[in-house]
Write an enzyme that holds these catalytic residues in place. Sequence first.
Site, mmCIF file in Angstrom:
data_model
loop_
_atom_site.group_PDB
_atom_site.id
_atom_site.type_symbol
_atom_site.label_atom_id
_atom_site.label_comp_id
_atom_site.label_asym_id
_atom_site.label_seq_id
_atom_site.Cartn_x
_atom_site.Cartn_y
_atom_site.Cartn_z
ATOM 1 N N GLY A 68 124.000 -119.950 51.281
ATOM 2 C CA GLY A 68 124.566 -118.621 51.148
ATOM 3 C C GLY A 68 123.631 -117.697 50.389
ATOM 4 N N ASP A 69 124.160 -116.558 49.987
ATOM 5 C CA ASP A 69 123.337 -115.544 49.327
ATOM 6 C C ASP A 69 122.742 -116.048 48.008
ATOM 7 O OD1 ASP A 69 123.762 -113.375 51.239
ATOM 8 O OD2 ASP A 69 125.834 -113.411 50.551
ATOM 9 N N GLY A 70 123.500 -116.860 47.272
ATOM 10 C CA GLY A 70 122.981 -117.398 46.015
ATOM 11 C C GLY A 70 121.813 -118.335 46.235
ATOM 12 N N THR A 95 129.254 -118.055 52.281
ATOM 13 C CA THR A 95 130.503 -117.320 52.494
ATOM 14 C C THR A 95 130.267 -115.971 53.151
ATOM 15 O OG1 THR A 95 131.479 -118.386 50.546
ATOM 16 C CG2 THR A 95 132.579 -116.424 51.381
ATOM 17 N N ASP A 217 111.064 -100.588 54.308
ATOM 18 C CA ASP A 217 110.567 -99.209 54.200
ATOM 19 C C ASP A 217 109.897 -98.904 52.868
ATOM 20 O OD1 ASP A 217 112.743 -99.142 52.511
ATOM 21 O OD2 ASP A 217 113.776 -97.496 53.548
ATOM 22 N N LEU A 219 111.344 -98.696 50.018
ATOM 23 C CA LEU A 219 112.251 -97.905 49.188
ATOM 24 C C LEU A 219 113.517 -98.700 48.878
ATOM 25 C CD1 LEU A 219 112.073 -94.476 51.083
ATOM 26 C CD2 LEU A 219 111.038 -94.989 48.858
ATOM 27 N N GLU A 275 124.664 -113.323 41.817
ATOM 28 C CA GLU A 275 124.389 -114.147 40.642
ATOM 29 C C GLU A 275 124.372 -113.246 39.402
ATOM 30 O OE1 GLU A 275 124.029 -117.589 41.109
ATOM 31 O OE2 GLU A 275 124.674 -116.926 43.098
#
Length: 303
Positions: A68-70, A95, A217, A219, A275
Amino acid sequence: MKKFKRSVLLYNGQAGASTADSVISMAAPALAAVSDKLELVQTNSPEELTAACRKLSADADALFVAGGDGTIHDAVQALSDLQDPPPLGIIPSGTCNDFARTLDIPMDLSLAAEALSDGLVKGIDAASINGHSFLNFAGIGIITDASTNIDTQLKERYGKLSYFMSGLQSMRQTEPFAINLTVDGVEYGENGVLALVMNGKSIGTHALPMDSIDPADGLLDVFIIQTSSIAAILEWFSLSKPDVPIEELSHVRHYQGRNIRIATNEPMDIDTDGEIYLKTPANIEVLPERLKMFVPRPVEMLD
């Protein structure tokens, strides 16, 4: 001739045996088909994952991370510090899988592996924050409250919906706070219940399909939600519609820049990619095309 001489698939052992079995059975075959050698590596802690990323990057020409993202956040800590890291591919098995959504990676494990094994390598921005790195977002206010207060049983039962439920609860309890914002040397005084610095365009599976948000980009996009009123909440969710002009919104402010500083009157927790281990003040700098990442081939390039 195979596409990769040596590729590695890292997966999070803490996610449970069923998730690990799914990753191996559904994702590994497509990756193995394009690799002379595919190495499967299970890690059981963030420390093990970052150490494995550093060690294996020396000889691998492709690094795939399932989680997942963590988990992806931990991998980025290691890879963004390397001089020439191998391309990173996200196999979404968490998730929300927000940065995978930003890159249009399929949420199905088999389809994700197939799309990336036949995909392109693209330079993707990362960001540094107080000596660490993030890939998708950094935020203070409601977002940290929602992550901190989330009910573990609700998360197990309702998955990504639990973040939405926790967010609504936090919105009812949060009062605006002073935000001292500096964007590329220009100072702004704001009050808000949420400050977000985004490199990706999805958070909690809530997509922001604004043309201005592009993880390649150079930014970063800064959003300030000024109140927790119903009007402000509706404005925030209205950004999921690509034809909503953000400059006409009354309760959401938007900035873009390369160097961002966020200070608050008292130290506040910072959420980076889900996190929480840093506090304000936050010094944030975009790292243009710091990572090479696998992305699915555009539809017009497919046979």
